[in-house]
Design a protein around this motif. Structure first.
Motif, PDB file in Angstrom:
ATOM      1  N   ASN A  71      10.535 -51.082 -16.240  1.00 15.00           N
ATOM      2  CA  ASN A  71       9.994 -50.028 -17.100  1.00 15.00           C
ATOM      3  C   ASN A  71      11.059 -48.941 -17.292  1.00 15.00           C
ATOM      4  O   ASN A  71      11.453 -48.278 -16.342  1.00 15.00           O
ATOM      5  CB  ASN A  71       8.734 -49.441 -16.460  1.00 15.00           C
ATOM      6  CG  ASN A  71       8.035 -48.436 -17.354  1.00 15.00           C
ATOM      7  OD1 ASN A  71       8.638 -47.840 -18.240  1.00 15.00           O
ATOM      8  ND2 ASN A  71       6.749 -48.246 -17.125  1.00 15.00           N
ATOM      9  N   SER A  72      11.508 -48.756 -18.517  1.00 13.42           N
ATOM     10  CA  SER A  72      12.602 -47.816 -18.781  1.00 13.42           C
ATOM     11  C   SER A  72      12.205 -46.367 -18.540  1.00 13.42           C
ATOM     12  O   SER A  72      13.069 -45.486 -18.442  1.00 13.42           O
ATOM     13  CB  SER A  72      13.109 -47.984 -20.217  1.00 13.42           C
ATOM     14  OG  SER A  72      12.068 -47.710 -21.142  1.00 13.42           O
ATOM     15  N   ASN A  73      10.905 -46.080 -18.472  1.00 18.91           N
ATOM     16  CA  ASN A  73      10.433 -44.714 -18.235  1.00 18.91           C
ATOM     17  C   ASN A  73      10.280 -44.401 -16.751  1.00 18.91           C
ATOM     18  O   ASN A  73       9.806 -43.320 -16.394  1.00 18.91           O
ATOM     19  CB  ASN A  73       9.089 -44.494 -18.929  1.00 18.91           C
ATOM     20  CG  ASN A  73       9.204 -44.583 -20.445  1.00 18.91           C
ATOM     21  OD1 ASN A  73      10.175 -44.086 -21.019  1.00 18.91           O
ATOM     22  ND2 ASN A  73       8.242 -45.234 -21.087  1.00 18.91           N
ATOM     23  N   ARG A  74      10.664 -45.338 -15.912  1.00 16.92           N
ATOM     24  CA  ARG A  74      10.447 -45.150 -14.472  1.00 16.92           C
ATOM     25  C   ARG A  74      11.762 -45.357 -13.717  1.00 16.92           C
ATOM     26  O   ARG A  74      12.536 -46.252 -14.008  1.00 16.92           O
ATOM     27  CB  ARG A  74       9.385 -46.128 -13.978  1.00 16.92           C
ATOM     28  CG  ARG A  74       9.103 -46.033 -12.468  1.00 16.92           C
ATOM     29  CD  ARG A  74       8.009 -47.007 -12.055  1.00 16.92           C
ATOM     30  NE  ARG A  74       6.740 -46.639 -12.631  1.00 16.92           N
ATOM     31  CZ  ARG A  74       5.950 -47.462 -13.293  1.00 16.92           C
ATOM     32  NH1 ARG A  74       6.323 -48.713 -13.486  1.00 16.92           N
ATOM     33  NH2 ARG A  74       4.808 -47.056 -13.786  1.00 16.92           N
ATOM     34  N   ARG A  75      12.005 -44.516 -12.719  1.00 11.53           N
ATOM     35  CA  ARG A  75      13.113 -44.714 -11.795  1.00 11.53           C
ATOM     36  C   ARG A  75      12.577 -45.358 -10.524  1.00 11.53           C
ATOM     37  O   ARG A  75      11.448 -45.084 -10.111  1.00 11.53           O
ATOM     38  CB  ARG A  75      13.786 -43.378 -11.447  1.00 11.53           C
ATOM     39  CG  ARG A  75      14.442 -42.665 -12.617  1.00 11.53           C
ATOM     40  CD  ARG A  75      15.668 -43.391 -13.142  1.00 11.53           C
ATOM     41  NE  ARG A  75      16.725 -43.540 -12.165  1.00 11.53           N
ATOM     42  CZ  ARG A  75      17.657 -42.626 -11.934  1.00 11.53           C
ATOM     43  NH1 ARG A  75      17.667 -41.493 -12.613  1.00 11.53           N
ATOM     44  NH2 ARG A  75      18.608 -42.845 -11.031  1.00 11.53           N
ATOM     45  N   ILE A  76      13.395 -46.192  -9.907  1.00 15.59           N
ATOM     46  CA  ILE A  76      12.998 -46.899  -8.689  1.00 15.59           C
ATOM     47  C   ILE A  76      13.904 -46.450  -7.545  1.00 15.59           C
ATOM     48  O   ILE A  76      15.123 -46.357  -7.704  1.00 15.59           O
ATOM     49  CB  ILE A  76      13.118 -48.429  -8.865  1.00 15.59           C
ATOM     50  CG1 ILE A  76      12.328 -48.899 -10.082  1.00 15.59           C
ATOM     51  CG2 ILE A  76      12.648 -49.145  -7.598  1.00 15.59           C
ATOM     52  CD1 ILE A  76      10.828 -48.672  -9.979  1.00 15.59           C
ATOM     53  N   ALA A  96      15.596 -51.303 -14.886  1.00 10.15           N
ATOM     54  CA  ALA A  96      15.971 -50.573 -16.100  1.00 10.15           C
ATOM     55  C   ALA A  96      17.035 -49.530 -15.802  1.00 10.15           C
ATOM     56  O   ALA A  96      17.846 -49.193 -16.672  1.00 10.15           O
ATOM     57  CB  ALA A  96      14.736 -49.921 -16.709  1.00 10.15           C
ATOM     58  N   HIS A  97      17.053 -49.007 -14.575  1.00  8.75           N
ATOM     59  CA  HIS A  97      18.021 -48.002 -14.148  1.00  8.75           C
ATOM     60  C   HIS A  97      18.549 -48.384 -12.770  1.00  8.75           C
ATOM     61  O   HIS A  97      17.863 -49.079 -12.021  1.00  8.75           O
ATOM     62  CB  HIS A  97      17.377 -46.613 -14.083  1.00  8.75           C
ATOM     63  CG  HIS A  97      16.699 -46.193 -15.350  1.00  8.75           C
ATOM     64  ND1 HIS A  97      17.385 -45.727 -16.445  1.00  8.75           N
ATOM     65  CD2 HIS A  97      15.377 -46.180 -15.682  1.00  8.75           C
ATOM     66  CE1 HIS A  97      16.532 -45.439 -17.402  1.00  8.75           C
ATOM     67  NE2 HIS A  97      15.312 -45.706 -16.967  1.00  8.75           N
ATOM     68  N   PRO A  98      19.746 -47.920 -12.412  1.00 10.92           N
ATOM     69  CA  PRO A  98      20.239 -48.161 -11.051  1.00 10.92           C
ATOM     70  C   PRO A  98      19.254 -47.619 -10.021  1.00 10.92           C
ATOM     71  O   PRO A  98      18.638 -46.568 -10.220  1.00 10.92           O
ATOM     72  CB  PRO A  98      21.564 -47.398 -11.013  1.00 10.92           C
ATOM     73  CG  PRO A  98      22.001 -47.311 -12.439  1.00 10.92           C
ATOM     74  CD  PRO A  98      20.740 -47.194 -13.237  1.00 10.92           C
ATOM     75  N   LEU A  99      19.113 -48.343  -8.916  1.00  8.03           N
ATOM     76  CA  LEU A  99      18.198 -47.898  -7.868  1.00  8.03           C
ATOM     77  C   LEU A  99      18.721 -46.626  -7.207  1.00  8.03           C
ATOM     78  O   LEU A  99      19.919 -46.445  -7.017  1.00  8.03           O
ATOM     79  CB  LEU A  99      18.035 -48.986  -6.807  1.00  8.03           C
ATOM     80  CG  LEU A  99      17.455 -50.331  -7.248  1.00  8.03           C
ATOM     81  CD1 LEU A  99      17.236 -51.223  -6.020  1.00  8.03           C
ATOM     82  CD2 LEU A  99      16.160 -50.158  -8.014  1.00  8.03           C
ATOM     83  N   ILE A 100      17.800 -45.750  -6.846  1.00 11.14           N
ATOM     84  CA  ILE A 100      18.117 -44.559  -6.079  1.00 11.14           C
ATOM     85  C   ILE A 100      17.968 -44.908  -4.606  1.00 11.14           C
ATOM     86  O   ILE A 100      16.937 -45.443  -4.190  1.00 11.14           O
ATOM     87  CB  ILE A 100      17.170 -43.396  -6.446  1.00 11.14           C
ATOM     88  CG1 ILE A 100      17.353 -43.001  -7.919  1.00 11.14           C
ATOM     89  CG2 ILE A 100      17.402 -42.195  -5.532  1.00 11.14           C
ATOM     90  CD1 ILE A 100      16.309 -42.015  -8.409  1.00 11.14           C
ATOM     91  N   ASP A 101      18.983 -44.607  -3.814  1.00  3.48           N
ATOM     92  CA  ASP A 101      18.946 -44.936  -2.393  1.00  3.48           C
ATOM     93  C   ASP A 101      18.480 -43.715  -1.605  1.00  3.48           C
ATOM     94  O   ASP A 101      19.196 -42.721  -1.482  1.00  3.48           O
ATOM     95  CB  ASP A 101      20.334 -45.363  -1.913  1.00  3.48           C
ATOM     96  CG  ASP A 101      20.293 -46.033  -0.545  1.00  3.48           C
ATOM     97  OD1 ASP A 101      19.335 -45.781   0.198  1.00  3.48           O
ATOM     98  OD2 ASP A 101      21.222 -46.804  -0.237  1.00  3.48           O
ATOM     99  N   SER A 102      17.275 -43.802  -1.053  1.00  2.00           N
ATOM    100  CA  SER A 102      16.743 -42.664  -0.295  1.00  2.00           C
ATOM    101  C   SER A 102      17.490 -42.458   1.019  1.00  2.00           C
ATOM    102  O   SER A 102      17.425 -41.366   1.603  1.00  2.00           O
ATOM    103  CB  SER A 102      15.243 -42.848  -0.030  1.00  2.00           C
ATOM    104  OG  SER A 102      14.976 -44.083   0.603  1.00  2.00           O
TER     105      SER A 102
END
Length: 352
Positions: A71-76, A96-102
């Motif tokens: 989903n292009s409207n969501r970051r993971i 849709a976007h690069p993953l964010i590493d918590s």
């Protein structure tokens, strides 16, 4: 810039639980994910509004998971996102976007990179399965297991534990999302660190070439040298003494007037330097010479980076090694650190 930061509010936390007959720490991420027995058992997606969706055996329902991930409207986000990235790649799903590493977010905030520590420090929430009993049951091959494949009968045999395992997966996804939302911090710093994390991930996934035949030849020669060194020491001091036994080595040195509590690389080097200095000034007794012989032998046996040759062979896949660096792996300085082979510490071999 405020709008950029606000965009991650539409954020989903992702966590996978997987199974493989191999041990991830022993073989590395690439060989683990590419092994024939590797499979996904759970995927949890923590969505806004305290809504968490869990999919059992998500590889059997890739379209369902892809609807969330692509989903292009969501970051993971995910904790240690390199693992989730590798699993998504194995499933054929492209975010849709690069993953964010918590884990990077936690490190930048000055907290532990490990989720258990970061959750306590930043969220005042505990992870589940602290004793690893659920992971040992559902993520690893059991001792009495006949087939190497995941045994789905375990779910029917342990239904309560399987439900707890689902909760464990859900909790990790929720904690990852919470850490990013609450501790993302300054938007400029956040975007910079995420960009660096993605560069590190790209390098880890591309890997580094290895001349496997040469590494195997070096390993064989190294092992032969170790055997000769051990045999030479045993010839001088007897075979009843085990040079690999800390207790025996400690007593052996104490009997000769040299006390030591540790025989790691640093302490061995310090003791050698101290005895060699004494040798040049007042000389050494016969017993102290024996201790110096032992320390020189210990240095060769335990201090050589050539011992990493086995790790290279065990973790390489198709002539390449992967997943070697961790962005902000040292939280105190935010410097990139290494894992597995620790390639940055390998000495350059120079022909003499």
């Amino acid at each position: 810039r405020k709008q950029d930061r606000m965009s991650i509010i539409n954020l989903a936390g992702l966590d996978f639980e997987t199974y493989c007959a191999l041990s991830l720490p022993e073989v590395g991420l690439a060989r683990y994910v590419n092994h024939p027995t590797f499979t996904t058992t759970l995927a949890s997606i923590a969505l806004p509004g305290n809504n968490t969706v869990t999919i059992e055996f998500p590889h059997e329902h890739p379209g369902r998971l892809s609807a969330f991930i692509s989903n292009s409207n969501r970051r993971i986000c995910a904790h240690y996102a390199g693992f989730e990235s590798a699993v998504l790649k194995w499933m054929g799903i492209t975010p849709a976007h690069p993953l964010i590493d918590s884990a990077v977010v936690a490190a930048v905030a000055g907290a532990d990179r490990h989720l258990a520590g970061a959750a306590r420090q930043l969220m005042q929430i505990d992870k589940l399965d602290e004793d690893k009993s659920l992971l040992n049951l559902f993520a690893k091959k059991q001792k009495d297991q006949v087939s190497d494949e995941f045994d789905r009968q375990l779910i029917g045999t342990h239904p309560d534990k399987w439900l707890k395992f689902r909760e464990y997966c859900e909790r990790d996804a929720e904690l990852s999302r919470g850490i990013v939302l609450d501790w993302g911090g300054d938007p400029d710093l956040f975007e910079k660190e995420m960009r660096y994390a993605q560069i590190t991930l790209d390098m880890n996934e591309a890997g580094w070439p290895v001349d496997v035949a040469s590494v195997e030849e070096m390993r064989d020669r190294y092992n032969d040298n170790l055997d000769r060194i051990k045999d030479g020491f045993a010839l001088m001091y007897g075979t009843d003494f085990n040079i690999n036994s800390h207790a025996q080595v400690k007593k052996w040195c104490a009997d000769r007037g040299v006390r030591a509590t540790s025989f790691d690389k640093q302490h061995v080097e310090q003791m050698i330097a101290r005895l060699e200095k004494r040798l040049k000034t007042v000389g050494l007794k016969h017993e102290q010479h024996e201790v110096l012989d032992l320390l020189h032998t210990k240095r060769v046996l335990g201090g050589s980076s050539l011992s990493k040759l086995k790790t290279i062979i065990d973790t390489q896949l198709g002539g390449r090694v992967y997943d070697q660096y961790v962005h902000a792996g040292a939280p105190q300085s935010l410097r990139t650190s290494g894992r597995s082979i620790q390639m940055q510490n390998l000495p350059r071999l120079v022909n003499q």
